[in-house]
Design a protein around this motif. Structure first.
Motif, short mmCIF file in Angstrom:
data_model
loop_
_atom_site.label_atom_id
_atom_site.label_comp_id
_atom_site.label_asym_id
_atom_site.label_seq_id
_atom_site.Cartn_x
_atom_site.Cartn_y
_atom_site.Cartn_z
N GLU A 44 7.74 15.33 57.96
CA GLU A 44 7.52 16.35 56.88
C GLU A 44 8.36 15.92 55.53
O GLU A 44 7.69 15.90 54.25
CB GLU A 44 8.18 17.70 57.09
N GLU B 17 -0.10 14.77 67.20
CA GLU B 17 0.33 14.96 66.22
C GLU B 17 0.09 13.54 65.34
O GLU B 17 0.07 13.43 64.11
CB GLU B 17 1.87 14.93 66.28
N ARG C 82 6.57 11.29 67.91
CA ARG C 82 5.55 12.41 68.15
C ARG C 82 4.72 12.20 69.30
O ARG C 82 4.25 11.45 69.86
CB ARG C 82 4.94 12.95 66.96
N VAL D 15 5.77 13.16 53.91
CA VAL D 15 4.80 13.77 53.28
C VAL D 15 5.31 14.37 51.97
O VAL D 15 4.68 14.29 50.90
CB VAL D 15 3.93 14.98 54.04
N ASN D 16 6.36 15.15 51.87
CA ASN D 16 7.10 15.79 50.65
C ASN D 16 7.65 14.94 49.47
O ASN D 16 7.71 15.21 48.51
CB ASN D 16 8.15 16.76 50.99
N LYS E 162 8.48 14.88 63.64
CA LYS E 162 7.97 15.85 62.58
C LYS E 162 9.08 16.05 61.69
O LYS E 162 8.94 16.21 60.53
CB LYS E 162 7.64 17.14 63.37
N THR E 163 10.19 16.47 62.19
CA THR E 163 11.57 16.83 61.25
C THR E 163 12.55 16.03 61.22
O THR E 163 13.77 16.41 60.82
CB THR E 163 11.67 18.25 61.48
#
Length: 127
Positions: free
Chosen positions: A109, A42, A38, A112-113, A81-82
């Motif tokens: 993401e 970020e 990133r 984190v999830n 990020k994704t």
């Protein structure tokens, strides 16, 4: 033939290894080199433990002079990020002769999830 960015990512994902966040945490514990592709802002907002920030836009140009990329046989764990930029980055590194680049599916993401640890003080990290 013209492709969309999403098609480029899907093509890359078909050619690389991807792992989920929990598997990534195990590999980090086992000593995998973690590359955050990133942008610096970020990265500074939070990253995976022991991550080194080498933005996607300069990654290929840093392979010869960045210590994190010195060993082409080391396991490289890449994330963004994704998961799109890291998939493209893993494919590029694979093409450059790196033996074990893998991308974290879903990226930061997903990390984190999954409830994994996020580091926010990156002042002692390389990059």
């Amino acid at each position: 033939m013209s492709m969309t960015p999403q098609q480029l990512v899907e093509e890359a994902k078909a050619q690389i290894g991807e792992i989920d966040a929990n598997s990534a945490a195990q590999r980090i514990s086992a000593g995998a080199v973690v590359i955050d592709v990133r942008e610096p802002a970020e990265f500074d907002a939070g990253c995976l433990p022991n991550a080194v920030n080498i933005p996607r836009g300069v990654l290929e140009f840093k392979t010869s002079d960045h210590p994190a990329l010195a060993n082409k046989d080391v396991e490289l764990l890449l994330y963004c990020k994704t998961g799109g930029r890291s998939a493209l980055a893993a494919l590029s590194l694979q093409r450059l002769g790196y033996a074990k680049p893998v991308s974290v599916a879903g990226g930061f993401e997903a990390w984190v999830n999954a409830g994994q640890k996020v580091v926010k003080d990156t002042t002692n990290f390389g990059g």
